[in-house]
Design an enzyme around this catalytic site. Structure first.
Site, mmCIF file in Angstrom:
data_model
loop_
_atom_site.group_PDB
_atom_site.id
_atom_site.type_symbol
_atom_site.label_atom_id
_atom_site.label_comp_id
_atom_site.label_asym_id
_atom_site.label_seq_id
_atom_site.Cartn_x
_atom_site.Cartn_y
_atom_site.Cartn_z
ATOM 1 N N GLU A 51 0.803 -1.230 0.000
ATOM 2 C CA GLU A 51 0.000 0.000 0.000
ATOM 3 C C GLU A 51 0.837 1.281 0.000
ATOM 4 O OE1 GLU A 51 -3.552 0.581 2.142
ATOM 5 O OE2 GLU A 51 -4.331 -1.425 1.758
ATOM 6 N N HIS A 271 -2.761 -1.446 9.861
ATOM 7 C CA HIS A 271 -2.285 -2.813 10.075
ATOM 8 C C HIS A 271 -1.069 -2.754 10.992
ATOM 9 C CE1 HIS A 271 -4.246 -5.076 6.549
ATOM 10 N NE2 HIS A 271 -4.728 -3.847 6.512
#
Length: 395
Positions: A51, A271
């Site tokens: 990402e 995360h």
């Protein structure tokens, strides 16, 4: 030449949550600087990141860590970039990638997976005499737990990852597969990948002891500053490993790390990172087939996957029918142009109808056709694999 001593390999994986649009990723610029500063400590030999959609974010982290990780590779793919990269202390001598055949829909802008070009990339790294293939990947997000329309996409991605690993991972000494799989351990995609590849899950295989309440969760943790009030914690980020002759690999430790930024009131990402320590040892012993490699088990999971994709293909046919009906209705509505109405109203109606017709026409003639062909190809490949295993079992 085979190493005669054990070699330690430390690997870290993190989804950095770097969506560069609409302020989706909170405190993105600050967090990228924090991530770069943390990684610059050099606690691992290899780092896999996901990402980093904005190449500038990759450059920021790369520049912050270049004294520690002299080698790096960013995988360019899709409209805005794959978001995947590898940092390494040891030389990266080659790289390659495979773009997954299905990956969401272009008209679902807020999901954005289609524009990210989800894929698997592999870097060949020479580490202390070892030839290591480091794979980094990112599967389609689920968005809706257990009822996601993207579940078949993740299944196809899991199977394509298995095939890619099978065809590229035979000549290396060891293979490391890391990334955000958006798939939990009790889902069919996890079982499909682990059984077909015989890859070991670092969290499960580690020899160190963990607290019973520590489930290795990496996403939606309660202490993460970006977790919503109703979120359910999940383990969807992994570091898997494989060993080829003449080496064996033991995972001595695996931890979830990089939670809150030290001295800040926010986390590094939505995360948290997985960090693993692997011990690679030369062995001349012939590998024996492990229980999870049994043909019966593999045939079962392959058939379950094929059944799921067959049902999804039938659903696509239904979508195709309704899309055509919608296209027909929209064309009928375009006859409003010939009905005496105020000119401004005519323009508005025509504009709306034109946009709807363009969308439905594109979906019917391109989108659904491409998706259907990808489903069929995967189903055919699964059937080939099933037949091969069943014939092998009869001998």
């Amino acid at each position: 030449m085979v190493n005669e001593k054990s070699i330690e390999l430390r690997v870290l994986n993190l989804n950095c949550w770097g969506v560069p649009l609409l302020n989706v990723s909170k405190l993105r610029h600050e967090r990228m600087s924090d991530i770069g500063e943390e990684l610059a400590k050099g606690l691992t030999h290899v780092v896999c990141l996901q990402e980093l959609w904005d190449f500038a974010d990759f450059e920021k982290i790369r520049d912050a860590t270049k004294e520690t990780y002299q080698h790096s590779h960013y995988f360019h793919s899709g409209v805005i970039g794959s978001g995947l990269c590898v940092l390494s202390k040891s030389p990266i001598v080659d790289a390659f990638f495979h773009h997954y055949s299905v990956n969401g829909y272009p008209h679902r802008f807020l999901h954005g997976d289609w524009y990210g070009g989800k894929m698997v990339g592999v870097c060949q790294i020479l580490h202390e005499g070892l030839n290591i293939n480091v794979y980094v990947t990112h599967f389609h997000a689920e968005y809706n737990y257990r009822q996601s329309p993207y579940r078949p996409h993740r299944l196809i991605q899991a199977y394509e990852l298995c095939q890619f690993l099978e065809h590229t991972g035979q000549t290396s000494d060891i293979n490391i597969i890391a990334g955000d799989f958006n798939t939990e351990p009790d889902e069919i995609g996890y079982e499909l990948f682990t059984k077909l590849t015989n890859a070991r899950d670092s969290w499960i295989a580690q020899t160190s002891k963990k607290d019973e309440g520590d489930g290795g969760f990496t996403s939606c943790l309660s202490h993460n500053s970006f977790t919503g009030p109703r979120a359910r914690q999940k383990r969807i980020d992994y570091i898997f490993y494989q060993a080829n002759q003449p080496y064996s690999v033991e995972c001595t430790d695996c931890t979830v790390t990089m939670g809150r930024v030290p001295g800040r009131d926010y986390s590094f990402s939505d995360h948290e990172a997985v960090s693993t320590v692997l011990k690679v040892t030369p062995t001349m012993e012939q590998k024996t087939e492990e229980p999870n490699q049994s043909s019966e088990d593999n045939v079962r999971i392959l058939k379950e996957t094929r059944q799921d994709l067959t049902l999804a293909l039938e659903d696509l046919k239904s979508q195709q029918l309704w899309t055509r009906i919608g296209l027909l209705v929209s064309l009928v509505l375009s006859l409003f142009w010939f009905i005496p109405l105020y000119d401004n109203l005519k323009v508005i109606v025509l504009l709306v109808v034109t946009l709807v017709v363009a969308y439905l026409f594109g979906k019917a003639t391109i989108g659904l056709r491409m998706e259907r062909k990808s489903y069929r190809e995967c189903i055919n490949n699964l059937s080939l694999k099933i037949n091969s295993l069943e014939n092998k079992g009869k001998k």
